[in-house]
Design an enzyme around this catalytic site. Structure first.
Site, mmCIF file in Angstrom:
data_model
loop_
_atom_site.group_PDB
_atom_site.id
_atom_site.type_symbol
_atom_site.label_atom_id
_atom_site.label_comp_id
_atom_site.label_asym_id
_atom_site.label_seq_id
_atom_site.Cartn_x
_atom_site.Cartn_y
_atom_site.Cartn_z
ATOM 1 C CG ASP A 1 -0.696 -13.597 -0.884
ATOM 2 O OD1 ASP A 1 -0.320 -14.624 -1.487
ATOM 3 O OD2 ASP A 1 -0.011 -12.550 -0.825
ATOM 4 C CE1 TYR B 1 -3.179 -2.880 0.062
ATOM 5 C CE2 TYR B 1 -2.786 -3.119 2.410
ATOM 6 C CZ TYR B 1 -3.352 -3.583 1.249
ATOM 7 O OH TYR B 1 -4.092 -4.727 1.256
#
Ligand code: FES
Ligand code: FE2
Ligand code: FE2
Lengths: 376, 87
Positions: free
Chosen positions: A238, A123
């Site tokens: 994931d 991020y």
């Protein structure tokens, strides 16, 4: 029971439950009670990726061309995901490692949590590329009411389990007084807290990301913010694996393949577990509403997003033995699937460019003034 | 030996699959126009989880998602015998 980093009693790893047995001593994988967790470790390792491998530099131009409501959607989602991964990058370790009893599960927890730290770092990678100073975005995460509301709900089960585990480890079972407050500590009650905590994490992994995922992939369908979308695809892959692990844990308990006491607790707390899930669903729908409060984006609106949450929720609930709770039985966003297929996710070296280099290049073309009036 | 197998889906449609083909059961369902559920298409997410009412499947990929005794992951397996499934 005091935690020991190397418990010297000889324990049979095949006879231990997943949690609240003996602390793990030898990290051995030759004998495994639940070998699925080692398979998940291998899978997770095979998924390994680094944010820097994904070139996000072109997203900057796309971002500037977005409407204000689209910018709000995009940035708010990143904030929310940052919160989720901040929690997940530490909490499985802090809450579950002190009480885990199987080496393969212990290592899975560490591997899982580690992969969440990659998400967090990604991020920053995305935001650095969009803003010369992403600090305002991060600062808002602890000030934004919509995010804070969710943070409370996500962290409370973890915090409760962590606190009572600490009491148990330092004082044992019984009545404990700390700072003028009295607490009742029992292993049975700790197991209950564990059960609720894992159900809350399961709901997090199962549905809390999907509103943001849908927005990201809706941008990708318009061929914008594609660097970001590539990263989110890796994250989604994931998260699907993490979800499989929490589903395994819950099911091993409730179908009696682990600690018999956990089976009883699963029955006892079934309503509460259902309630944890459905309230996460409601919060996600509330999130969709917040995202679209300033206007919508091409290809998505609040209603269709809520239907998607319900569709996903039905699948996720069935996986842990709950009846589907929502009417939405068909997929209202069929294009989502192509972004969730794991074979389509590749960070091929030849495609990956050194993003720091490219960011410099873009910097020279675009001045800060070009997006100066965007209000966070 | 290489004769086609029958797969009965959702109590209504019957499709034929060729056990000699590398095709997964999920792909076979899609080819026959059945509305499918999936995410990973490689056996680890559980999104395609399906009830096996009768018959036997064999796995092409190691299935990692949780399955109850009567469940299969069509993205990772193919039919070994005639099947009846609820997808
Ligand atoms: S689609 Fe993921 S397990 Fe089948
Ligand atoms: Fe994550
Ligand atoms: Fe996760």
């Amino acid at each position: 029971m005091r935690y020991s980093t190397f418990n010297q009693t000889n324990v049979n790893p095949l006879g231990e439950p997943m949690f609240f047995g003996n602390p793990v001593n030898v990290a051995r994988y030759d004998q495994q009670r639940h070998s699925i967790f080692e398979k998940l470790i291998e899978k997770q390792l095979s998924f390994f990726w680094r944010p820097e491998e994904v070139d996000v530099s072109r997203d900057r131009v796309d971002f500037q061309a977005m409407t204000d409501s689209e910018k709000h959607i995009f940035i708010s989602n990143l904030k929310y995901q940052t919160l989720l991964d901040s929690v997940q990058g530490r909490s499985p370790n802090i809450a579950l490692l002190p009480i885990v009893s199987l080496p393969e599960l212990e290592t899975w927890i560490e591997t899982w949590s580690f992969s969440e730290t990659i998400h967090s770092r990604s991020y920053t990678h995305i935001l650095r590329n969009l803003f010369s100073d992403p600090a305002k975005v991060f600062d808002d995460i602890v000030m934004n009411d919509q995010i804070r509301k969710r943070a409370t709900d996500i962290s409370k089960y973890y915090d409760d389990l962590i606190f009572y585990t600490q009491l148990w480890q330092t004082h044992g079972e019984g009545t404990v007084e700390v700072e003028g407050e009295t607490y009742q500590v029992s292993v049975r009650d700790l197991k209950k807290k564990l059960f609720l905590c894992v159900n809350s994490v399961n709901a997090l992994e199962a549905i809390r990301f999907y509103v943001s995922f849908a927005c990201t992939f809706a941008f990708a369908e318009r061929e914008i913010m594609e660097g970001n979308s590539k990263i989110i695809r890796l994250i989604a892959r994931d998260e699907n694996l993490h979800l499989t692990s929490t589903q395994h844990i819950i099911n091993l308990w409730q179908y009696g393949d682990d600690d018999p006491e956990m089976k009883e607790i699963a029955e006892e707390c079934r309503e509460e577990a259902l309630e944890i899930f459905t309230s996460a669903v409601e919060q996600e729908k509330g999130w969709a509403e917040y995202l679209f409060e300033n206007g919508s984006m091409i290809g998505l609106n609040k209603d269709i997003l809520c239907q998607y949450v319900e569709y996903i929720a039905n699948l996720r609930m069935a996986a842990i033995g709950f009846e589907p709770q929502y009417d939405q039985t068909s997929n209202p966003l069929p294009w989502m699937n192509k972004y969730l297929v794991s074979d389509n996710v590749q960070v091929a070296p030849q495609e990956a460019e050194i993003s720091s280099y490219l960011v410099g290049q873009i910097d020279s073309e675009v001045s800060a003034g070009d997006f100066g009036d965007f209000d966070l | 030996m290489n004769s086609k197998l029958k797969v009965k889906v959702n109590k209504s449609q019957v499709i034929e699959v060729d056990p000699g083909q590398p095709q997964t059961l999920l792909e076979a369902l899609e080819q026959a126009g059945v509305e499918t559920r999936y995410h990973c298409r490689s056996g680890f997410c559980g999104a395609c989880r399906t009830t096996l009412i009768s018959g036997e499947v064999e796995y092409i990929n190691d299935p990692l998602a949780y399955m109850r005794p009567q469940e299969i992951l069509p993205c990772a397996c193919k039919a070994k015998t005639d099947l009846e499934i609820e997808h």
